[in-house]
Write an enzyme that holds these catalytic residues in place. Structure first.
Site, PDB file in Angstrom:
ATOM      1  CG  ASP A 193      -1.992   1.100   1.104  1.00  0.00           C
ATOM      2  OD1 ASP A 193      -1.789   2.059   0.326  1.00  0.00           O
ATOM      3  OD2 ASP A 193      -3.014   1.007   1.796  1.00  0.00           O
ATOM      4  CG  HIS A 198      -0.910   5.646   4.625  1.00  0.00           C
ATOM      5  ND1 HIS A 198      -1.882   5.979   5.547  1.00  0.00           N
ATOM      6  CD2 HIS A 198      -1.570   5.050   3.598  1.00  0.00           C
ATOM      7  CE1 HIS A 198      -3.066   5.588   5.100  1.00  0.00           C
ATOM      8  NE2 HIS A 198      -2.902   5.024   3.921  1.00  0.00           N
ATOM      9  CB  ILE A 213      -3.168   9.052   8.966  1.00  0.00           C
ATOM     10  CG1 ILE A 213      -3.679   8.585   7.586  1.00  0.00           C
ATOM     11  CG2 ILE A 213      -3.527  10.508   9.225  1.00  0.00           C
ATOM     12  CD1 ILE A 213      -5.190   8.647   7.429  1.00  0.00           C
ATOM     13  N   GLY A 216      -5.303   2.339   7.552  1.00  0.00           N
ATOM     14  CA  GLY A 216      -6.404   1.694   8.252  1.00  0.00           C
ATOM     15  C   GLY A 216      -6.205   0.195   8.358  1.00  0.00           C
TER      16      GLY A 216
END
Length: 294
Positions: A193, A198, A213, A216
């Site tokens: 990912d 991120h 961040i 998830g």
């Protein structure tokens, strides 16, 4: 408009073939925090996830990422009837159901379709369903996931069903906290990912966040790991399915507190942000989830 539900709903996406090795499994496990606590390098239960021996286990959440594990380009949000900016997107929910424990290496094919598109007013929710089989055509797992697309709602569609989890009114059977490392997102992004949200501060700011961040799905894996280690004797084969609805975000350097209630055939959990370095007030809810025992 960037989302045309008449075209999108029911659309079949191209099948994706994939393969994985023990090294991929080990990297994923390290990316979600296995082996990070003092003494983990000597603990047989933890080593069954971090050492490539005959005892190596595969955490079920690995199935969510394995089809794209070797991707090195940022994900594209372009499907039939859907063409949106990646900066508008955050993960909404994720669920995986296993048909048998995942092997430590293998290959397979996943078929995915767009199951629903919901109108949340100021945003849309796009739901995908996937079904994976191994090289012999035997079922491996099924998945259901949603993404939350900010700024693309208000087109008059249905809002969709409620997915809230009702937690017991009693003390949890597990209360544990994991300290998210400052480099956690940078490590986890090697699991396929490469979303710049991120890793790239400028992209994160364009997306409305003060800093990159955590993924998830990294939080998803961390929460499952905490429950498997804390309530299931570190036995991944005890998990039939695991699903979570994301309600917030966590920044690298913060903590994830996992509260879990053992209800027999299933375990309910809540993940909260803990040990905030961003001076956030209280303990924001990160996700609620349900684990069904095998």
């Amino acid at each position: 408009m960037p989302i045309d539900p008449d075209v999108a709903i029911g659309a079949e996406l191209p099948d994706r073939s994939f393969s994985w090795t023990e090294s991929d499994v080990l990297l994923y496990h390290l990316g979600i925090g296995f082996g990070s606590r003092p003494g983990d390098h000597l603990d047989p239960a933890t080593l069954s996830y971090t050492n490539d021996t005959a005892d190596l286990q595969v955490l079920p959440s690995f199935g969510v990422v394995v089809p794209t594990f070797h991707e090195t380009a940022p994900p594209q949000v372009s499907f039939p009837g859907i063409d949106i900016d990646l900066a508008q997107v955050v993960h909404g929910s994720q669920e995986i159901t296993l048909h048998r424990p995942l092997p430590t290496s293998g290959s397979g094919t996943v078929h995915t379709r767009i199951a629903e598109v919901w109108d949340k007013g100021k945003a849309s929710v796009i739901v995908q369903e996937g079904s994976a089989v191994d090289e012999a055509g035997e079922p491996l797992f099924t998945t259901r996931s949603s993404i939350f697309v900010r700024g693309e709602g208000g087109w008059g569609g249905e809002r969709g069903p409620s997915t809230s989890v009702e937690l017991p009114d009693r003390a949890p059977d597990l209360d544990s906290t994991y300290a998210v490392t400052p480099q956690q997102a940078l490590l986890y992004r090697l699991c396929g990912d490469r979303n710049p949200l991120h890793a790239d501060p400028a992209f994160a700011e364009r997306a409305g966040f003060p800093a990159p961040i955590l993924h998830g799905l990294c939080s998803f894996g961390i929460a499952l790991r905490e429950v498997v280690q804390g309530l299931l004797g570190s036995d991944s084969s005890s998990v039939r399915s695991f699903g979570a609805r994301f309600a917030g975000i966590v920044f690298p350097g913060e903590g994830i507190r996992v509260l879990a209630w053992d209800e027999g055939d299933r375990i309910l959990l809540r993940a909260e942000v803990a040990g905030s370095v961003a001076d956030r007030n209280g303990a924001p809810v990160l996700a609620d989830g349900v684990l069904v025992r095998a």
